[in-house]
Motif scaffolding. Sequence first.
Motif, PDB file in Angstrom:
ATOM      1  N   VAL A  56       0.675  -1.028  -7.826  1.00 27.97           N
ATOM      2  CA  VAL A  56       2.035  -0.242  -7.418  1.00 27.97           C
ATOM      3  C   VAL A  56       2.347  -0.763  -6.056  1.00 27.97           C
ATOM      4  O   VAL A  56       1.262  -1.431  -5.127  1.00 27.97           O
ATOM      5  CB  VAL A  56       1.780   1.067  -7.413  1.00 27.97           C
ATOM      6  CG1 VAL A  56       1.659   1.829  -8.780  1.00 27.97           C
ATOM      7  CG2 VAL A  56       0.735   1.630  -6.553  1.00 27.97           C
ATOM      8  N   ASN A  57       3.535  -0.754  -5.574  1.00 25.06           N
ATOM      9  CA  ASN A  57       4.020  -1.155  -4.111  1.00 25.06           C
ATOM     10  C   ASN A  57       4.289   0.230  -3.587  1.00 25.06           C
ATOM     11  O   ASN A  57       4.792   1.180  -3.886  1.00 25.06           O
ATOM     12  CB  ASN A  57       5.222  -1.714  -4.156  1.00 25.06           C
ATOM     13  CG  ASN A  57       5.202  -3.376  -4.697  1.00 25.06           C
ATOM     14  OD1 ASN A  57       4.076  -3.939  -4.509  1.00 25.06           O
ATOM     15  ND2 ASN A  57       5.930  -3.697  -5.428  1.00 25.06           N
ATOM     16  N   ILE A  58       3.597   0.120  -2.341  1.00 26.71           N
ATOM     17  CA  ILE A  58       3.853   1.394  -1.339  1.00 26.71           C
ATOM     18  C   ILE A  58       4.558   0.821   0.199  1.00 26.71           C
ATOM     19  O   ILE A  58       4.379  -0.346   0.564  1.00 26.71           O
ATOM     20  CB  ILE A  58       2.920   2.205  -1.265  1.00 26.71           C
ATOM     21  CG1 ILE A  58       1.750   1.429  -0.486  1.00 26.71           C
ATOM     22  CG2 ILE A  58       2.087   2.611  -2.510  1.00 26.71           C
ATOM     23  CD1 ILE A  58       0.268   2.121  -0.094  1.00 26.71           C
ATOM     24  N   GLU A  59       5.027   1.757   0.868  1.00 29.39           N
ATOM     25  CA  GLU A  59       5.644   1.311   2.014  1.00 29.39           C
ATOM     26  C   GLU A  59       4.662   2.144   3.201  1.00 29.39           C
ATOM     27  O   GLU A  59       4.547   3.348   3.080  1.00 29.39           O
ATOM     28  CB  GLU A  59       7.104   1.881   2.233  1.00 29.39           C
ATOM     29  CG  GLU A  59       8.255   1.354   1.139  1.00 29.39           C
ATOM     30  CD  GLU A  59       8.299  -0.194   1.554  1.00 29.39           C
ATOM     31  OE1 GLU A  59       8.188  -0.411   2.634  1.00 29.39           O
ATOM     32  OE2 GLU A  59       8.765  -0.874   0.689  1.00 29.39           O
ATOM     33  N   THR A  60       4.261   1.161   4.017  1.00 31.09           N
ATOM     34  CA  THR A  60       3.483   1.712   5.215  1.00 31.09           C
ATOM     35  C   THR A  60       4.548   1.962   6.138  1.00 31.09           C
ATOM     36  O   THR A  60       5.672   1.621   6.184  1.00 31.09           O
ATOM     37  CB  THR A  60       2.277   0.839   5.808  1.00 31.09           C
ATOM     38  OG1 THR A  60       2.763  -0.139   6.440  1.00 31.09           O
ATOM     39  CG2 THR A  60       1.628   0.316   4.408  1.00 31.09           C
ATOM     40  N   PRO A  61       4.429   2.478   7.544  1.00 39.42           N
ATOM     41  CA  PRO A  61       5.246   2.519   8.655  1.00 39.42           C
ATOM     42  C   PRO A  61       5.595   1.151   8.990  1.00 39.42           C
ATOM     43  O   PRO A  61       6.649   1.158   9.694  1.00 39.42           O
ATOM     44  CB  PRO A  61       4.463   3.357   9.644  1.00 39.42           C
ATOM     45  CG  PRO A  61       3.408   4.001   8.997  1.00 39.42           C
ATOM     46  CD  PRO A  61       3.092   3.246   7.851  1.00 39.42           C
ATOM     47  N   LEU A  62       5.088   0.149   8.671  1.00 41.00           N
ATOM     48  CA  LEU A  62       5.164  -1.225   9.054  1.00 41.00           C
ATOM     49  C   LEU A  62       5.817  -2.171   7.922  1.00 41.00           C
ATOM     50  O   LEU A  62       6.417  -3.168   8.394  1.00 41.00           O
ATOM     51  CB  LEU A  62       4.176  -1.763   9.777  1.00 41.00           C
ATOM     52  CG  LEU A  62       3.353  -1.012  10.980  1.00 41.00           C
ATOM     53  CD1 LEU A  62       2.418  -1.586  11.497  1.00 41.00           C
ATOM     54  CD2 LEU A  62       4.605  -0.901  12.206  1.00 41.00           C
ATOM     55  N   ALA A  63       5.303  -1.963   6.797  1.00 40.60           N
ATOM     56  CA  ALA A  63       5.496  -2.994   5.824  1.00 40.60           C
ATOM     57  C   ALA A  63       5.423  -2.432   4.408  1.00 40.60           C
ATOM     58  O   ALA A  63       4.834  -1.384   4.190  1.00 40.60           O
ATOM     59  CB  ALA A  63       4.870  -4.275   5.969  1.00 40.60           C
ATOM     60  N   SER A  64       5.891  -3.271   3.513  1.00 32.87           N
ATOM     61  CA  SER A  64       5.842  -3.005   1.928  1.00 32.87           C
ATOM     62  C   SER A  64       4.276  -3.723   1.603  1.00 32.87           C
ATOM     63  O   SER A  64       4.030  -4.771   2.255  1.00 32.87           O
ATOM     64  CB  SER A  64       6.720  -3.312   1.235  1.00 32.87           C
ATOM     65  OG  SER A  64       6.381  -3.313  -0.299  1.00 32.87           O
ATOM     66  N   THR A  65       3.612  -3.081   0.849  1.00 32.93           N
ATOM     67  CA  THR A  65       2.184  -3.493   0.636  1.00 32.93           C
ATOM     68  C   THR A  65       1.670  -3.208  -0.994  1.00 32.93           C
ATOM     69  O   THR A  65       2.102  -2.369  -1.588  1.00 32.93           O
ATOM     70  CB  THR A  65       1.103  -3.342   1.303  1.00 32.93           C
ATOM     71  OG1 THR A  65      -0.149  -3.792   1.243  1.00 32.93           O
ATOM     72  CG2 THR A  65       0.453  -1.735   1.568  1.00 32.93           C
ATOM     73  N   LYS A  66       1.067  -3.805  -1.459  1.00 29.84           N
ATOM     74  CA  LYS A  66       0.414  -3.640  -2.905  1.00 29.84           C
ATOM     75  C   LYS A  66      -0.778  -2.647  -2.663  1.00 29.84           C
ATOM     76  O   LYS A  66      -1.634  -2.505  -1.959  1.00 29.84           O
ATOM     77  CB  LYS A  66      -0.241  -4.904  -3.626  1.00 29.84           C
ATOM     78  CG  LYS A  66      -0.709  -4.633  -5.052  1.00 29.84           C
ATOM     79  CD  LYS A  66      -1.139  -5.794  -5.833  1.00 29.84           C
ATOM     80  CE  LYS A  66      -0.212  -6.930  -5.663  1.00 29.84           C
ATOM     81  NZ  LYS A  66      -0.579  -8.002  -6.512  1.00 29.84           N
ATOM     82  N   ALA A  67      -0.717  -1.469  -3.663  1.00 29.95           N
ATOM     83  CA  ALA A  67      -1.991  -0.575  -3.684  1.00 29.95           C
ATOM     84  C   ALA A  67      -2.239  -0.527  -5.115  1.00 29.95           C
ATOM     85  O   ALA A  67      -1.485  -1.254  -6.060  1.00 29.95           O
ATOM     86  CB  ALA A  67      -1.502   0.874  -3.188  1.00 29.95           C
TER      87      ALA A  67
END
Length: 217
Positions: A56-67
Amino acid sequence: MIVHHLGNENSLLQVFVDELRDKKVQKDSMRFRKNMERIGEILAYEFSKTTNYKPVNIETPLASTKAFKFTEQPVICSILRAGIALHNGILSYLDQADNAFISAYRKMHKNGIDFSIEVEYLSTPEIKDRILIIADPMLASGNSIWHVFETLTKNSTPKEIHIFAVVAAPEGIELLKNKLPENTHLWIAKIDQGLDKKSYIIPGLGDAGDLAYGEKL
């Protein structure tokens, strides 16, 4: 049945099991329950290595990343009352799981040795085509888990079956191997020597329900 004996290596898991056994430590029921919970967490963690995940894709405070997340959530069924502390530990890690509860106890015969298993209460979500975890601290003769499995699957067939236990006797493991589907997984912290004439595990740890919640009538 596929047996995952986690007690083959020294680890914190064995420290917690040893504290459960120790008569001096057993006087502290809160510590007994906590160690049961810790063992449930470890069993859940080891189980989590074998289940399926989806990206799934999640949003961190700095970027989008795969989880990654579980493809599906299991149903955790604990056998009352001894299984409650173990259940809480499993649920603290598998925190999105659904929950079921069932009662199963030994009804002793007049000779004080033989017994039958009585199942009187069941509360469960649908388990058809789902991952089913049955949690019970003590796997002695195996009859309690077998009767619980029969009750749970009377009208529904789970996709996977996982048994979580703390201490087991070889006799109980053998019975489940003969009774449950071949692809059943047993997650066990310690396999002990065997059963005494009353079908109690040796060296075992005593009555897990009484030690966790007080002696019953």
